[in-house]
Design a protein around this motif. Structure first.
Motif, PDB file in Angstrom:
ATOM      1  N   LEU A 233       0.855  -1.186   0.000  1.00  0.00           N
ATOM      2  CA  LEU A 233       0.000   0.000   0.000  1.00  0.00           C
ATOM      3  C   LEU A 233       0.893   1.239   0.000  1.00  0.00           C
ATOM      4  CD1 LEU A 233      -2.447  -1.108   2.867  1.00  0.00           C
ATOM      5  CD2 LEU A 233      -2.672  -1.544   0.419  1.00  0.00           C
ATOM      6  N   PRO A 244       1.823   8.384  10.094  1.00  0.00           N
ATOM      7  CA  PRO A 244       0.526   7.732   9.862  1.00  0.00           C
ATOM      8  C   PRO A 244      -0.556   8.301  10.781  1.00  0.00           C
ATOM      9  CG  PRO A 244       2.275   6.107  10.162  1.00  0.00           C
ATOM     10  CD  PRO A 244       2.844   7.424  10.548  1.00  0.00           C
ATOM     11  N   ASP A 248      -5.225   5.836   8.903  1.00  0.00           N
ATOM     12  CA  ASP A 248      -4.274   5.049   8.104  1.00  0.00           C
ATOM     13  C   ASP A 248      -4.014   3.693   8.765  1.00  0.00           C
ATOM     14  OD1 ASP A 248      -4.020   7.193   6.360  1.00  0.00           O
ATOM     15  OD2 ASP A 248      -2.217   7.975   7.339  1.00  0.00           O
ATOM     16  N   THR A 252      -5.227  -0.053   7.331  1.00  0.00           N
ATOM     17  CA  THR A 252      -4.179  -1.017   6.988  1.00  0.00           C
ATOM     18  C   THR A 252      -4.417  -2.354   7.683  1.00  0.00           C
ATOM     19  OG1 THR A 252      -2.605   0.801   6.730  1.00  0.00           O
ATOM     20  CG2 THR A 252      -1.695  -1.412   6.974  1.00  0.00           C
ATOM     21  N   ARG A 253      -4.795  -2.319   8.937  1.00  0.00           N
ATOM     22  CA  ARG A 253      -5.036  -3.564   9.682  1.00  0.00           C
ATOM     23  C   ARG A 253      -6.186  -4.361   9.071  1.00  0.00           C
ATOM     24  NH1 ARG A 253      -4.377  -1.152  15.863  1.00  0.00           N
ATOM     25  NH2 ARG A 253      -2.079  -1.189  15.886  1.00  0.00           N
ATOM     26  N   VAL A 256      -4.843  -6.032   5.911  1.00  0.00           N
ATOM     27  CA  VAL A 256      -3.923  -7.119   6.257  1.00  0.00           C
ATOM     28  C   VAL A 256      -4.708  -8.364   6.675  1.00  0.00           C
ATOM     29  CG1 VAL A 256      -2.188  -7.887   7.929  1.00  0.00           C
ATOM     30  CG2 VAL A 256      -1.983  -5.630   6.867  1.00  0.00           C
ATOM     31  N   VAL A 266       0.714  -8.728   2.689  1.00  0.00           N
ATOM     32  CA  VAL A 266       0.809  -7.265   2.613  1.00  0.00           C
ATOM     33  C   VAL A 266       2.194  -6.908   3.141  1.00  0.00           C
ATOM     34  CG1 VAL A 266      -0.117  -5.050   3.371  1.00  0.00           C
ATOM     35  CG2 VAL A 266      -1.674  -6.962   2.915  1.00  0.00           C
ATOM     36  N   ASP A 268       3.952  -4.055   3.051  1.00  0.00           N
ATOM     37  CA  ASP A 268       4.187  -2.776   3.724  1.00  0.00           C
ATOM     38  C   ASP A 268       3.101  -1.781   3.332  1.00  0.00           C
ATOM     39  OD1 ASP A 268       5.391  -0.818   5.276  1.00  0.00           O
ATOM     40  OD2 ASP A 268       7.386  -1.098   4.399  1.00  0.00           O
ATOM     41  N   HIS A 269       3.047  -0.725   4.098  1.00  0.00           N
ATOM     42  CA  HIS A 269       2.244   0.450   3.751  1.00  0.00           C
ATOM     43  C   HIS A 269       3.189   1.640   3.873  1.00  0.00           C
ATOM     44  CE1 HIS A 269      -1.688   2.973   4.368  1.00  0.00           C
ATOM     45  NE2 HIS A 269      -0.857   3.513   3.491  1.00  0.00           N
ATOM     46  N   PHE A 280       5.264   1.392   7.416  1.00  0.00           N
ATOM     47  CA  PHE A 280       4.552   0.740   8.515  1.00  0.00           C
ATOM     48  C   PHE A 280       5.369  -0.428   9.063  1.00  0.00           C
ATOM     49  CE2 PHE A 280      -0.137   1.901   8.757  1.00  0.00           C
ATOM     50  CZ  PHE A 280       0.064   3.177   8.241  1.00  0.00           C
ATOM     51  N   ILE A 286       2.996  -3.316  11.047  1.00  0.00           N
ATOM     52  CA  ILE A 286       2.581  -4.506  10.284  1.00  0.00           C
ATOM     53  C   ILE A 286       3.397  -5.695  10.788  1.00  0.00           C
ATOM     54  CG2 ILE A 286       2.658  -5.649   8.033  1.00  0.00           C
ATOM     55  CD1 ILE A 286       1.903  -3.118   6.714  1.00  0.00           C
TER      56      ILE A 286
END
Length: 286
Positions: A233, A244, A248, A252-253, A256, A266, A268-269, A280, A286
């Motif tokens: 991401l 973040p 954000d 993301t969670r 994932v 996933v 990374d972000h 992240f 993450i």
């Protein structure tokens, strides 16, 4: 007979032509018009000769504009030394002069960088904003946007040459060129194959995640359509702060968790800003 003699006596030869023919005319009358010097024809204004001073004068050739030699020197410096041999405004000037061959574009190049803040900001500026710049027309705007597109294509191809994980710096460079200077926030999804090579880069959302919902199922659906094995991401923070936000992190969670159920990683972000970036994974999120 006497009258005839008298008339002959009144005639006197006045000239003799070379072939021996005598020409007589009556001395009591004017010279016949046929014998007079022919009258000069009327002189047309187009036939009037120029005065000697005008006819002999030569108009000096106009000297070439001063910027012609300057452009040549810029080109030579660029070809010999590359982009690092020129200041940012000179690089922009060289770009503009190819699209705007007439006129000195040096003041325009300096003005654009002052107005938008940097060379990169000029390239990434929206066409409607560039239209507002005084002295910049369609040809100049097209040249600027072509340069931006060329940079994006080059960085994309370099990012695709090697596995993304093994060429992290190239990936960051690509993301910076792609969205780092945008004025609006965009969320991009980088889809990777089993060897972590880039399959596709797609803009999934425009606007902050706090105001525009991101649906994890749509992200996973697209990954399956592309047969992607992993996702990265990437989104930008136009504010310049790459920290973040709570939105954000929550978004993301969710992605994932949804990806894990489909055995899609996933990696990374990444948050990109003009000042830098944040990962992240590096932050332990993450």
């Amino acid at each position: 007979m006497s009258d005839t003699k008298n008339r002959k006596a009144a005639l006197t030869p006045t000239s003799e032509i070379d072939d021996g023919t005598r020409v007589f005319f009556d001395q009591a009358h004017d010279i016949p018009s046929a014998m007079q010097s022919p009258a000069s024809p009327p002189v047309s204004e187009h036939d009037t000769p120029l005065p000697a001073s005008s006819a002999d004068a030569t108009t000096p050739k106009s000297a070439k504009p001063h910027y012609h030699g300057h452009r040549q020197r810029l080109r030579e410096r660029f070809i010999k030394g590359g982009a690092t041999a020129l200041a940012d405004y000179e690089l922009l000037e060289l770009m503009l002069c190819m699209a705007m061959p007439r006129g000195d574009v040096k003041p325009l190049a300096k003005s654009l960088i002052a107005q938008f803040g940097s060379f990169a900001n000029v390239l990434s500026a929206r066409p409607e904003d560039l239209h507002k710049a005084k002295g910049l027309g369609e040809a100049g705007i097209a040249a600027i946007k072509i340069a931006e597109a060329s940079a994006q294509h080059l960085s994309r191809e370099r990012a695709m040459e090697l596995p993304v994980i093994a060429s992290w710096e190239q990936l960051i460079d690509y993301c910076r060129v792609r969205i780092g200077h945008l004025k609006n926030e965009e969320l991009h999804l980088l889809f990777l194959d089993r060897k972590n090579r880039l399959i596709a880069d797609e803009c999934h959302q425009r606007g902050t995640v706090d105001h525009t919902p991101v649906y994890p199922r749509e992200v996973i659906k697209r990954a399956l359509e592309l047969h992607a094995s992993a996702i990265i991401l990437v989104h930008n923070h136009p504010s310049g702060d790459a920290t973040p936000s709570r939105g954000d992190i929550e978004m993301t969670r969710k992605i994932v968790d949804a990806a894990k159920a489909m055995e899609i990683a996933v990696h990374d972000h990444i948050i990109i800003s003009q000042a830098g970036y944040n990962s992240f994974k590096t932050l332990g999120l993450i």
